[in-house]
Scaffold this motif. Structure first.
Motif, PDB file in Angstrom:
ATOM      1  N   ARG A  72      13.125   1.332   5.224  1.00 37.64           N
ATOM      2  CA  ARG A  72      12.587   2.637   4.848  1.00 37.64           C
ATOM      3  C   ARG A  72      11.461   2.531   3.834  1.00 37.64           C
ATOM      4  O   ARG A  72      10.637   3.450   3.704  1.00 37.64           O
ATOM      5  CB  ARG A  72      13.705   3.512   4.281  1.00 37.64           C
ATOM      6  N   LEU A  73      11.421   1.430   3.087  1.00 35.34           N
ATOM      7  CA  LEU A  73      10.462   1.289   1.994  1.00 35.34           C
ATOM      8  C   LEU A  73       9.021   1.394   2.467  1.00 35.34           C
ATOM      9  O   LEU A  73       8.241   2.210   1.957  1.00 35.34           O
ATOM     10  CB  LEU A  73      10.697  -0.038   1.267  1.00 35.34           C
ATOM     11  N   ASP A  74       8.638   0.573   3.436  1.00 35.54           N
ATOM     12  CA  ASP A  74       7.238   0.549   3.860  1.00 35.54           C
ATOM     13  C   ASP A  74       6.845   1.797   4.638  1.00 35.54           C
ATOM     14  O   ASP A  74       5.660   2.149   4.690  1.00 35.54           O
ATOM     15  CB  ASP A  74       6.967  -0.696   4.705  1.00 35.54           C
ATOM     16  N   VAL A  75       7.813   2.479   5.251  1.00 35.45           N
ATOM     17  CA  VAL A  75       7.529   3.744   5.934  1.00 35.45           C
ATOM     18  C   VAL A  75       7.296   4.850   4.917  1.00 35.45           C
ATOM     19  O   VAL A  75       6.421   5.709   5.093  1.00 35.45           O
ATOM     20  CB  VAL A  75       8.693   4.123   6.871  1.00 35.45           C
ATOM     21  N   THR A  76       8.063   4.820   3.838  1.00 32.83           N
ATOM     22  CA  THR A  76       8.043   5.907   2.855  1.00 32.83           C
ATOM     23  C   THR A  76       6.933   5.736   1.818  1.00 32.83           C
ATOM     24  O   THR A  76       6.174   6.676   1.545  1.00 32.83           O
ATOM     25  CB  THR A  76       9.411   5.993   2.147  1.00 32.83           C
ATOM     26  N   CYS A  77       6.829   4.553   1.221  1.00 31.41           N
ATOM     27  CA  CYS A  77       5.929   4.317   0.086  1.00 31.41           C
ATOM     28  C   CYS A  77       4.758   3.444   0.527  1.00 31.41           C
ATOM     29  O   CYS A  77       4.952   2.254   0.821  1.00 31.41           O
ATOM     30  CB  CYS A  77       6.682   3.626  -1.048  1.00 31.41           C
ATOM     31  N   VAL A  78       3.564   3.997   0.504  1.00 30.61           N
ATOM     32  CA  VAL A  78       2.374   3.277   0.971  1.00 30.61           C
ATOM     33  C   VAL A  78       1.396   3.135  -0.198  1.00 30.61           C
ATOM     34  O   VAL A  78       0.929   4.144  -0.736  1.00 30.61           O
ATOM     35  CB  VAL A  78       1.704   4.000   2.148  1.00 30.61           C
ATOM     36  N   PRO A  79       1.038   1.884  -0.595  1.00 32.45           N
ATOM     37  CA  PRO A  79       0.206   1.684  -1.786  1.00 32.45           C
ATOM     38  C   PRO A  79      -1.296   1.728  -1.521  1.00 32.45           C
ATOM     39  O   PRO A  79      -2.069   1.195  -2.315  1.00 32.45           O
ATOM     40  CB  PRO A  79       0.634   0.291  -2.253  1.00 32.45           C
ATOM     41  N   TYR A  80      -1.703   2.327  -0.426  1.00 35.42           N
ATOM     42  CA  TYR A  80      -3.133   2.418  -0.137  1.00 35.42           C
ATOM     43  C   TYR A  80      -3.450   3.758   0.523  1.00 35.42           C
ATOM     44  O   TYR A  80      -2.557   4.493   0.964  1.00 35.42           O
ATOM     45  CB  TYR A  80      -3.587   1.271   0.772  1.00 35.42           C
ATOM     46  N   LYS A  81      -4.723   4.071   0.559  1.00 40.91           N
ATOM     47  CA  LYS A  81      -5.233   5.240   1.273  1.00 40.91           C
ATOM     48  C   LYS A  81      -6.366   4.768   2.173  1.00 40.91           C
ATOM     49  O   LYS A  81      -6.734   3.590   2.177  1.00 40.91           O
ATOM     50  CB  LYS A  81      -5.745   6.283   0.284  1.00 40.91           C
ATOM     51  N   ASN A  97       3.180  12.739  -4.853  1.00 47.32           N
ATOM     52  CA  ASN A  97       3.238  11.312  -5.144  1.00 47.32           C
ATOM     53  C   ASN A  97       4.650  10.894  -5.531  1.00 47.32           C
ATOM     54  O   ASN A  97       5.529  11.728  -5.712  1.00 47.32           O
ATOM     55  CB  ASN A  97       2.266  10.962  -6.271  1.00 47.32           C
ATOM     56  N   PHE A  98       4.810   9.598  -5.665  1.00 50.61           N
ATOM     57  CA  PHE A  98       6.087   9.042  -6.101  1.00 50.61           C
ATOM     58  C   PHE A  98       6.009   8.583  -7.548  1.00 50.61           C
ATOM     59  O   PHE A  98       4.945   8.183  -8.038  1.00 50.61           O
ATOM     60  CB  PHE A  98       6.470   7.843  -5.231  1.00 50.61           C
ATOM     61  N   CYS A  99       7.134   8.618  -8.220  1.00 51.50           N
ATOM     62  CA  CYS A  99       7.246   7.999  -9.530  1.00 51.50           C
ATOM     63  C   CYS A  99       6.890   6.525  -9.403  1.00 51.50           C
ATOM     64  O   CYS A  99       7.278   5.856  -8.433  1.00 51.50           O
ATOM     65  CB  CYS A  99       8.668   8.174 -10.056  1.00 51.50           C
ATOM     66  N   GLY A 100       6.154   5.997 -10.362  1.00 57.59           N
ATOM     67  CA  GLY A 100       5.709   4.611 -10.293  1.00 57.59           C
ATOM     68  C   GLY A 100       6.829   3.592 -10.272  1.00 57.59           C
ATOM     69  O   GLY A 100       6.627   2.437  -9.886  1.00 57.59           O
ATOM     70  N   LEU A 123     -12.035   4.756   7.404  1.00 58.39           N
ATOM     71  CA  LEU A 123     -10.693   4.240   7.667  1.00 58.39           C
ATOM     72  C   LEU A 123     -10.482   2.827   7.149  1.00 58.39           C
ATOM     73  O   LEU A 123      -9.639   2.078   7.653  1.00 58.39           O
ATOM     74  CB  LEU A 123     -10.346   4.323   9.158  1.00 58.39           C
ATOM     75  N   ASN A 124     -11.244   2.443   6.130  1.00 59.83           N
ATOM     76  CA  ASN A 124     -10.954   1.216   5.399  1.00 59.83           C
ATOM     77  C   ASN A 124      -9.839   1.501   4.395  1.00 59.83           C
ATOM     78  O   ASN A 124      -9.802   2.570   3.772  1.00 59.83           O
ATOM     79  CB  ASN A 124     -12.194   0.730   4.637  1.00 59.83           C
ATOM     80  N   GLN A 125      -8.942   0.571   4.238  1.00 62.22           N
ATOM     81  CA  GLN A 125      -7.875   0.746   3.254  1.00 62.22           C
ATOM     82  C   GLN A 125      -8.398   0.517   1.845  1.00 62.22           C
ATOM     83  O   GLN A 125      -9.194  -0.396   1.602  1.00 62.22           O
ATOM     84  CB  GLN A 125      -6.715  -0.226   3.541  1.00 62.22           C
ATOM     85  N   GLU A 126      -7.931   1.364   0.907  1.00 65.64           N
ATOM     86  CA  GLU A 126      -8.240   1.230  -0.510  1.00 65.64           C
ATOM     87  C   GLU A 126      -6.932   1.339  -1.284  1.00 65.64           C
ATOM     88  O   GLU A 126      -6.088   2.185  -0.975  1.00 65.64           O
ATOM     89  CB  GLU A 126      -9.191   2.329  -0.982  1.00 65.64           C
ATOM     90  N   ALA A 127      -6.758   0.483  -2.291  1.00 69.98           N
ATOM     91  CA  ALA A 127      -5.546   0.537  -3.107  1.00 69.98           C
ATOM     92  C   ALA A 127      -5.407   1.923  -3.728  1.00 69.98           C
ATOM     93  O   ALA A 127      -6.389   2.521  -4.175  1.00 69.98           O
ATOM     94  CB  ALA A 127      -5.593  -0.528  -4.197  1.00 69.98           C
ATOM     95  N   ASP A 128      -4.181   2.440  -3.756  1.00 73.60           N
ATOM     96  CA  ASP A 128      -3.963   3.782  -4.288  1.00 73.60           C
ATOM     97  C   ASP A 128      -2.561   3.877  -4.880  1.00 73.60           C
ATOM     98  O   ASP A 128      -1.621   4.290  -4.221  1.00 73.60           O
ATOM     99  CB  ASP A 128      -4.143   4.826  -3.178  1.00 73.60           C
ATOM    100  N   PHE A 129      -2.462   3.459  -6.146  1.00 74.05           N
ATOM    101  CA  PHE A 129      -1.181   3.569  -6.854  1.00 74.05           C
ATOM    102  C   PHE A 129      -1.200   4.746  -7.829  1.00 74.05           C
ATOM    103  O   PHE A 129      -0.266   4.928  -8.593  1.00 74.05           O
ATOM    104  CB  PHE A 129      -0.872   2.306  -7.678  1.00 74.05           C
ATOM    105  N   GLY A 130      -2.268   5.517  -7.832  1.00 73.15           N
ATOM    106  CA  GLY A 130      -2.439   6.560  -8.830  1.00 73.15           C
ATOM    107  C   GLY A 130      -3.306   6.060  -9.970  1.00 73.15           C
ATOM    108  O   GLY A 130      -3.412   4.857 -10.222  1.00 73.15           O
ATOM    109  N   LYS A 131      -3.919   6.976 -10.688  1.00 72.28           N
ATOM    110  CA  LYS A 131      -4.856   6.612 -11.750  1.00 72.28           C
ATOM    111  C   LYS A 131      -4.203   5.777 -12.835  1.00 72.28           C
ATOM    112  O   LYS A 131      -4.759   4.774 -13.295  1.00 72.28           O
ATOM    113  CB  LYS A 131      -5.470   7.877 -12.358  1.00 72.28           C
ATOM    114  N   SER A 132      -3.021   6.180 -13.263  1.00 72.08           N
ATOM    115  CA  SER A 132      -2.336   5.439 -14.326  1.00 72.08           C
ATOM    116  C   SER A 132      -1.166   4.623 -13.782  1.00 72.08           C
ATOM    117  O   SER A 132      -0.567   3.852 -14.529  1.00 72.08           O
ATOM    118  CB  SER A 132      -1.795   6.408 -15.381  1.00 72.08           C
ATOM    119  N   CYS A 133      -0.829   4.820 -12.532  1.00 70.52           N
ATOM    120  CA  CYS A 133       0.329   4.192 -11.871  1.00 70.52           C
ATOM    121  C   CYS A 133       1.652   4.755 -12.368  1.00 70.52           C
ATOM    122  O   CYS A 133       2.719   4.321 -11.913  1.00 70.52           O
ATOM    123  CB  CYS A 133       0.340   2.673 -12.012  1.00 70.52           C
TER     124      CYS A 133
END
Length: 639
Positions: free
Chosen positions: A358-367, A343-346, A372-382
């Protein structure tokens, strides 16, 4: 000469299906032939070379361990941890700088690396006895000369990663034979090893062919990889490193470091002046999509990558990349499961200029869920989260992938990019001569690909020309490497060789705390991303997609009218300063308190200063300490 490794090669067990390198890896020597027969035949020699490449694909090496297992937390890659004490029995908490010598993962990678090194040593020794080999080049190098240089490059790559993981390590360039007491040997100073490797590669550079002249292209170590690797080794030889001393070590660099920066400039400059690679032949997004489809240009950004085998090995796209759900009982798609573990640092996504391509290619805020529905995914605590979009199974070629494939994607492990060469060159030129025109142009080449051409004036020319002095230019190189190589596991090595790890972790800990407080009304909000707003819709395939507000926009006036579908929201930095369930008082989230616990944490944050080094190196595996009969001792406070 006896070649012991030939006894236990088992090519027949390898199922080869990776189109990009199937011919390269699917060659096995006749088990009845002798060592002399093998190195008297170019085809049989190549089969033995393939054995070495096959060893590199192991999960304990470039198949998983070095891409994932040994990632320590940085301001780029980060795995949050809310435990005050280690709960892992096998190395899953190496990210917290709180390693244990008993972890089995350390021993497995150590043994796998030295097994591969021994294969390399055997190959080199036997090649030097071959009637088909000559160290003298007459015209175009022969394939035997290329393979000889190739194996020396692979050996140097392995030793560099051993050094970056453990520091001083045992160093052998001769094969381990019966009667040799390898286990009685101690470690060799890493600077001695690096100097030896640099000289070794300088000696074989002209024996090697460019990637364009190799059938397998950048899936084999080429002349330009040799040149780039010399430059890379020089940066580590001339950089800072954690050395024994004090309670957990001291950060030092050798007095002769500028000599190695000059050598780095020479060989990195060769890669640039030869003009065999370019960033202009594909966009940043296209390059990573090609990686996922096993379609790599010979003259693009990639200079060398370890070739993996589809459905055989490879963690990229599965353990490193986009998360994808999968239901084996009710398959909703052909891609199979993918469980991202890097993961990435918040804070990292907000360090980019938000127009950076490069931002949208590298960092994706969903899974993706199992349908194959998108779900938000910033990590449990972000504190850490997001998915790494560079490696994504959904970009893979469905016609050539196995239905329901889980791991072992066959996506190659990138070891050197032209962007890295350009930024290393800019770094050494700045160190030697300041921000010269050559240093600036190298940086500009990387940034031109990062922005739309309409922004070149502002984000390339004005940005680079506005960097006044050596220090400002170096800071820009630090930033650019963070943005360019996110998710690739390079940051921890850079921070260490720059001697910037300590101040980075202190800044990061305090920045997370500051954002958490300001998101909860303590101080001005300014650029803090406190809450993220979401709008869901359905695409033509009937699947849910998500739009986000609050990432690229921020502040009091983020527009999110419910009447336009912005009905969902999730706390972001607000999570980092939370109410204690027992006392009712607000305090730092546990993931902020303990994610860097082996260096800075909730109990010592007030006393940690940047002159205290980060213990980023791993302990030697316990069994290695035992088997080497006291010739290897733990350092840096490890026991």
């Amino acid at each position: 000469m006896k070649l012991n490794i030939f006894r236990y090669i088992a090519f027949g067990a390898i199922a080869v299906s990776l189109s990009a390198c199937e011919d390269f890896l699917d060659v096995s020597p006749d088990s009845s032939i002798t060592n002399e027969d093998i190195f008297s035949s170019e085809d049989e020699t190549k089969a033995m070379l393939n054995t070495i490449y096959t060893k590199l694909t192991a999960n304990d090496l470039y198949g998983l361990a070095w891409p994932y297992t040994f990632n320590t937390n940085t301001d780029v890659e980060m795995k949050s941890n809310g435990n005050q004490n280690s709960t892992s029995g096998n190395g899953d908490e190496v990210n917290c700088f709180d390693m244990r010598a008993l972890w089995g993962s350390l021993e497995k990678t150590w043994n796998a690396a030295y097994e591969a090194v021994n294969y390399c040593n055997d190959f080199v020794e036997n090649m030097e006895q071959s009637p088909l080999f000559s160290a003298q080049v007459s015209g175009t190098p022969t394939m035997m000369q290329q393979m000889y240089g190739e194996v020396k490059c692979l050996r140097a790559m392995l030793y560099l990663d051993l050094i970056r993981t453990w520091g001083d390590v045992p160093y052998r360039t001769e094969s381990t034979k019966v009667g040799i007491d390898f286990y009685g040997e101690g470690v060799t100073d890493r600077n001695v090893i690096l100097s030896s490797l640099i000289n070794d590669l300088i000696g074989i550079e002209d024996l090697m062919l460019p990637a364009a002249d190799l059938t397998e292209g950048v899936e084999r170590a080429s002349r330009e990889y040799c040149q780039a690797l010399i430059g890379q080794l020089c940066l580590y030889r001339g950089g800072y490193a954690l050395r024994p001393g004090g309670s957990t070590g001291v950060m030092t660099r050798a007095d002769d470091y500028l000599e190695y920066y000059r050598t780095a400039k020479t060989y990195l400059g060769k890669v640039i002046s030869d003009n065999r690679h370019s960033l202009d032949r594909e966009s940043f997004a296209e390059m990573w999509a090609r990686e996922c489809r096993w379609q790599v240009l010979r003259d693009g950004d990639i200079i060398f990558e370890v070739p993996m085998m589809k459905d055989g090995n490879g963690a990229y796209g599965y353990n490193v990349g986009m998360t994808i759900g999968y239901n084996e009982d009710r398959p909703g798609h052909q891609f199979g499961q993918a469980t991202n573990r890097v993961n990435f640092c918040g804070l990292y996504p907000f360090t980019f200029d938000q127009r950076d391509l490069r931002l949208d290619v590298t960092c994706v805020p969903y899974k993706y869920d199992e349908d194959l529905n998108q779900e938000a995914d910033f990590g449990k605590s972000c504190v850490s989260g997001w998915n790494i979009g560079k490696w994504d199974k959904m970009k893979m070629d469905l016609d050539n992938m196995m239905s329901g494939i889980a791991g072992s994607t066959g996506i190659n492990a990138v070891r050197m990019r032209y962007a890295d060469v350009l930024l290393m060159f800019a770094e050494v030129e700045n160190e030697l001569n300041g921000p010269t025109a050559d240093a600036k142009e190298a940086l500009k080449k990387v940034r031109r690909r990062a922005f739309d051409s309409s922004l070149y004036g502002e984000m390339v020319e004005t940005y680079v020309e506005g960097l006044a002095g050596r220090d400002a230019f170096f800071k820009a190189i630090m930033d650019e490497r963070a943005w360019e190589f996110g998710g690739e596991g390079i940051r921890k090595y850079d921070l260490a060789r720059w001697n910037k790890y300590s101040e980075t972790l202190i800044y990061l800990y305090n920045k997370l705390a500051d954002w958490g407080k300001r998101a909860n009304g303590i101080g001005t909000r300014d650029d803090v991303r406190d809450v993220i707003y979401m709008r869901k819709s359905t695409n033509d395939a009937g699947r849910t997609t998500i739009e986000f507000r609050g990432f690229k926009e921020y502040g009091e006036d983020v527009d999110h009218p419910a009447s336009e579908g912005w009905r969902d929201q999730q706390d972001y930095a607000k999570n980092w300063w939370t109410r204690n369930a027992e006392t009712g008082d607000y305090e730092l989230h546990d993931d902020v308190k303990w994610s860097f616990r082996g260096y800075i944490n909730y109990t010592n944050a007030g006393s940690v200063t940047s002159d205290i080094p980060v213990r980023y190196l791993c302990p030697y595996p316990s069994r290695i300490i035992t088997t080497h009969k006291g010739s290897i001792q733990q350092q840096y406070g490890y026991r």
